[in-house]
Design a protein around this motif. Structure first.
Motif, short mmCIF file in Angstrom:
data_model
loop_
_atom_site.label_atom_id
_atom_site.label_comp_id
_atom_site.label_asym_id
_atom_site.label_seq_id
_atom_site.Cartn_x
_atom_site.Cartn_y
_atom_site.Cartn_z
N UNK A 71 0.84 -1.21 0.00
CA UNK A 71 0.00 0.00 0.00
C UNK A 71 0.87 1.25 0.00
N UNK A 72 1.94 1.25 0.79
CA UNK A 72 2.85 2.39 0.88
C UNK A 72 3.46 2.68 -0.49
N UNK A 73 3.92 1.63 -1.14
CA UNK A 73 4.60 1.80 -2.43
C UNK A 73 3.62 2.21 -3.53
N UNK A 74 2.50 1.51 -3.65
CA UNK A 74 1.56 1.78 -4.75
C UNK A 74 0.85 3.12 -4.59
N UNK A 75 0.39 3.43 -3.39
CA UNK A 75 -0.29 4.71 -3.21
C UNK A 75 0.69 5.87 -3.27
N UNK A 81 2.72 10.36 -9.13
CA UNK A 81 2.32 10.58 -10.52
C UNK A 81 1.45 11.83 -10.62
N UNK A 82 0.53 12.00 -9.67
CA UNK A 82 -0.31 13.19 -9.67
C UNK A 82 0.51 14.46 -9.42
N UNK A 91 3.70 14.75 -18.34
CA UNK A 91 2.56 14.14 -19.02
C UNK A 91 2.57 12.64 -18.77
N UNK A 92 1.39 12.07 -18.67
CA UNK A 92 1.26 10.62 -18.53
C UNK A 92 0.66 10.06 -19.81
N UNK A 93 1.27 9.02 -20.32
CA UNK A 93 0.71 8.32 -21.47
C UNK A 93 -0.48 7.49 -21.03
N UNK A 94 -1.34 7.14 -21.96
CA UNK A 94 -2.51 6.33 -21.65
C UNK A 94 -2.11 5.04 -20.97
N UNK A 95 -1.09 4.38 -21.48
CA UNK A 95 -0.66 3.11 -20.87
C UNK A 95 -0.15 3.31 -19.45
N UNK A 96 0.45 4.46 -19.16
CA UNK A 96 0.90 4.74 -17.80
C UNK A 96 -0.29 4.95 -16.87
N UNK A 97 -1.32 5.65 -17.35
CA UNK A 97 -2.52 5.85 -16.54
C UNK A 97 -3.22 4.52 -16.25
N UNK A 101 -3.75 2.87 -12.57
CA UNK A 101 -5.08 2.46 -12.13
C UNK A 101 -5.10 0.99 -11.72
N UNK A 102 -4.44 0.16 -12.52
CA UNK A 102 -4.38 -1.27 -12.19
C UNK A 102 -3.62 -1.50 -10.88
#
Length: 124
Positions: A71-75, A81-82, A91-97, A101-102
């Motif tokens: 949780x610490x790492x992913x959040x 990223x935000x 900028x974030x590419x679609x695949x990065x978004x 999200x995943x």
């Protein structure tokens, strides 16, 4: 004021939230200091990251280490990223978004799947 046994899991999650926030702050200042060569930025970075690890160590007293770290790492990653987009103009590419999200969905599955009771208590 004494901390009751039933309050300890909540305290662990609050410590984990503090660890995530301070990780985001520390790593954001790392990026800021690297881009501006600001020595005080490196100081804030070091202090915030040290606090992050301290809060993470408190969190794993009541949260499974794998769950807390995931949780610490992913959040932290999602928060950074935000920050990158809104503060640093990245900028974030679609695949990065999609990947972010995943990862958040995956972490939600891990966190909500954690066994919140003691196995001995459940067996009784």
């Amino acid at each position: 004021m004494p901390i009751h046994q039933q309050d300890q899991p909540m305290l662990g999650w609050l410590c984990l939230l503090a660890a995530i926030v301070t990780e985001i702050i520390g790593t954001s200042f790392m990026a800021y200091a690297a881009r501006t060569e600001s020595y005080w930025g490196y100081g804030v970075m070091a202090a915030a990251l040290a606090l992050s690890y301290y809060f993470l160590s408190l969190a794993i007293r009541t949260i499974a280490v794998g769950v807390a770290y995931a949780a610490w790492e992913a959040l932290g990653l999602a928060g950074l990223a935000l920050i990158g987009v809104y503060v640093f103009g990245e900028a974030l590419l679609t695949q990065e978004m999609i990947g972010l999200a995943l990862s958040v969905v995956g972490i939600a599955c891990v966190v909500f799947g954690e066994d919140h009771g003691n196995a001995e208590e459940q067996a009784a």
